[in-house]
Design an enzyme around this catalytic site. Structure first.
Site, mmCIF file in Angstrom:
data_model
loop_
_atom_site.group_PDB
_atom_site.id
_atom_site.type_symbol
_atom_site.label_atom_id
_atom_site.label_comp_id
_atom_site.label_asym_id
_atom_site.label_seq_id
_atom_site.Cartn_x
_atom_site.Cartn_y
_atom_site.Cartn_z
ATOM 1 N N SER A 86 0.735 -1.388 -0.127
ATOM 2 C CA SER A 86 0.065 0.113 0.011
ATOM 3 C C SER A 86 0.796 1.315 0.068
ATOM 4 O O SER A 86 0.244 2.343 -0.098
ATOM 5 C CB SER A 86 -0.859 -0.014 1.296
ATOM 6 O OG SER A 86 -1.812 -1.102 1.284
ATOM 7 N N THR A 188 -0.700 1.229 4.959
ATOM 8 C CA THR A 188 -0.587 2.666 4.467
ATOM 9 C C THR A 188 -0.037 3.195 5.902
ATOM 10 O O THR A 188 -0.489 2.765 7.009
ATOM 11 C CB THR A 188 -1.958 3.425 4.244
ATOM 12 O OG1 THR A 188 -2.158 3.137 2.754
ATOM 13 C CG2 THR A 188 -1.996 4.948 4.638
ATOM 14 N N THR A 206 1.194 6.646 1.100
ATOM 15 C CA THR A 206 0.566 5.483 0.584
ATOM 16 C C THR A 206 0.436 5.711 -1.088
ATOM 17 O O THR A 206 0.889 6.599 -1.819
ATOM 18 C CB THR A 206 -1.003 5.705 0.866
ATOM 19 O OG1 THR A 206 -1.658 4.599 0.480
ATOM 20 C CG2 THR A 206 -1.777 7.108 0.453
ATOM 21 N N ARG A 216 -7.097 9.456 -9.483
ATOM 22 C CA ARG A 216 -7.700 9.817 -8.248
ATOM 23 C C ARG A 216 -6.518 10.008 -7.006
ATOM 24 O O ARG A 216 -5.349 9.499 -6.929
ATOM 25 C CB ARG A 216 -8.211 8.289 -7.701
ATOM 26 C CG ARG A 216 -9.102 8.424 -6.543
ATOM 27 C CD ARG A 216 -8.212 7.894 -5.152
ATOM 28 N NE ARG A 216 -9.005 7.441 -4.038
ATOM 29 C CZ ARG A 216 -8.477 7.313 -2.760
ATOM 30 N NH1 ARG A 216 -6.859 7.025 -2.755
ATOM 31 N NH2 ARG A 216 -9.066 7.026 -1.677
ATOM 32 N N THR A 239 -6.211 6.110 8.324
ATOM 33 C CA THR A 239 -6.299 5.237 7.207
ATOM 34 C C THR A 239 -7.508 4.488 6.748
ATOM 35 O O THR A 239 -8.609 4.816 7.769
ATOM 36 C CB THR A 239 -5.349 4.134 7.444
ATOM 37 O OG1 THR A 239 -4.739 2.898 6.602
ATOM 38 C CG2 THR A 239 -5.783 3.423 9.005
ATOM 39 N N GLY A 240 -7.600 3.806 5.554
ATOM 40 C CA GLY A 240 -8.869 3.592 5.347
ATOM 41 C C GLY A 240 -9.354 4.221 4.136
ATOM 42 O O GLY A 240 -8.630 4.666 3.160
HETATM 43 C C1 SD4 Z 1 -6.400 6.456 0.522
HETATM 44 N N1 SD4 Z 1 -6.487 6.289 2.895
HETATM 45 O O1 SD4 Z 1 -5.626 6.581 -0.336
HETATM 46 C C2 SD4 Z 1 -5.878 6.003 1.618
HETATM 47 C C3 SD4 Z 1 -5.523 4.332 1.600
HETATM 48 C C4 SD4 Z 1 -5.262 3.778 2.982
HETATM 49 O O2 SD4 Z 1 -4.058 2.075 4.025
HETATM 50 O O3 SD4 Z 1 -5.343 4.221 3.997
HETATM 51 N N2 SD4 Z 1 -4.562 2.398 2.724
HETATM 52 O O4 SD4 Z 1 -7.620 6.531 0.594
#
Ligand code: SD4
Length: 326
Positions: A86, A188, A206, A216, A239-240
């Protein structure tokens, strides 16, 4: 013992290797016993399991490096790791098979640097730091960010690995973009640090959501969304699914909630509630971690399964976050 202390202790008891709590780092002060909140030394707090990474950051502090150097050095290690799918080298590509990276950094003065949608550069965290230190800007994007990195001595390289190519080929069979809780989000890195002098810095890096639309940009390079540091109050990172964090400017919100008097755990919890109260989060994970000026750490997520790492010179613990859904 106050209810809060009892709650914390209960959270710690019965944990199998992973404990769940608001305050569990060594430097946790007796926050509610009296007005004296004793700061006990450096803390490094990261999203997910990053024990080795945190050890690098602590070592930089031990060698008298700055808190910003600690953040950058530790994140660079994750960016160079091909097994972290990630972040940086080996990060999963977008739907066109292209790896594009997002990162940002903030220092104790509240200065910020960020790069987004940058390609072919292994260390976006270093480019973000250079944006902060060498330009009058906060964010550089895409080709401009890459050009700036190359002009400042970084080398272009292919960020795909055999593993990321193979998983992309697998994905192409159905070409279906969907968020999978705790799976595509793993690893991430959001890293928050406080040093011996109680100065703070933070960074985030990330490759974003796997198989995202080309172009994006997520929350991670957006100051106030994926990361926020206010040296007077505290810091937070996320994160997420970045779209949820962007919509609610999550990390800034967490820090502002701490400014209003919440501890890091309560602030993360409230920021998660702001998301779940408004959006359908059945298949959406978001996790926050936060650190305040006293070195107190906290975390909260939408779904179970979010883990984070809290490290001090005496402890290096992977902890289980509490979550809205049980
Ligand atoms: C995102 N928040 O690009 C990041 C992805 C992420 O572990 O946290 N991945 O949306």
């Amino acid at each position: 013992m106050s209810n809060r202390r009892q709650f914390v202790l209960k959270s710690l008891i019965g944990a199998l290797g992973l404990s769940s709590s608001a305050f569990s780092c060594e430097s946790t002060p007796e926050a509610d016993s009296d007005n004296k909140r004793e700061f006990k030394g450096p803390v490094i707090l990261t999203t997910w399991n990053h024990q080795e990474t945190n050890a690098i950051a602590l070592n930089v502090l031990k060698e008298n490096g700055s808190v910003l150097d600690a953040v950058e050095s530790a994140i660079r290690k994750v960016e160079a790791d091909p097994n972290d799918s990630s972040v940086g080298y080996g990060g999963r590509p977008d739907r066109e098979g292209v790896v594009s990276l997002d990162a940002c950094i903030m220092n104790k003065a509240g200065e910020a640097g960020s790069v987004c949608f940058v390609r072919d550069i292994m260390h976006p965290i270093t480019v973000a730091r250079m944006v902060m230190e060498k330009t009058p800007h906060v964010i550089l994007a895409g080709q401009g960010a890459k050009q700036f990195a190359l002009e400042n001595g970084m080398k272009a390289r292919n960020l795909l690995t055999d593993a990321s190519i193979n998983s992309y080929k697998e994905w192409l069979k159905k070409s279906e973009y969907k968020t999978i809780i705790n799976i595509e989000n793993h690893d991430t890195i959001g890293l928050l640090a406080i040093d011996e002098s109680q100065d703070m810095a933070g960074g985030c890096s990330t490759s974003g959501m796997a198989y995202k639309y080309h172009g994006r940009v997520g929350d991670s390079p957006i100051i106030g969304a994926g990361l926020y540091v206010d040296n007077e109050i505290g810091s937070a990172t996320a994160t997420g699914v970045g779209e949820m964090v962007l919509r609610t400017l999550g990390s800034f919100l967490v820090v502002e909630l701490m400014r209003g008097g919440l501890d890091p755990y309560q602030a993360c919890k409230e920021a998660v509630h702001r998301i779940v109260n408004k959006y359908d989060c059945k298949d959406t994970q978001v996790g926050y971690v936060a650190l305040n000026k006293y070195g107190e750490a906290g975390a909260y997520s939408i779904h179970p399964g979010f883990i984070y790492t809290c490290s001090t010179p005496h402890k290096n613990e992977v902890l289980k976050s509490e979550s809205y859904f049980k």
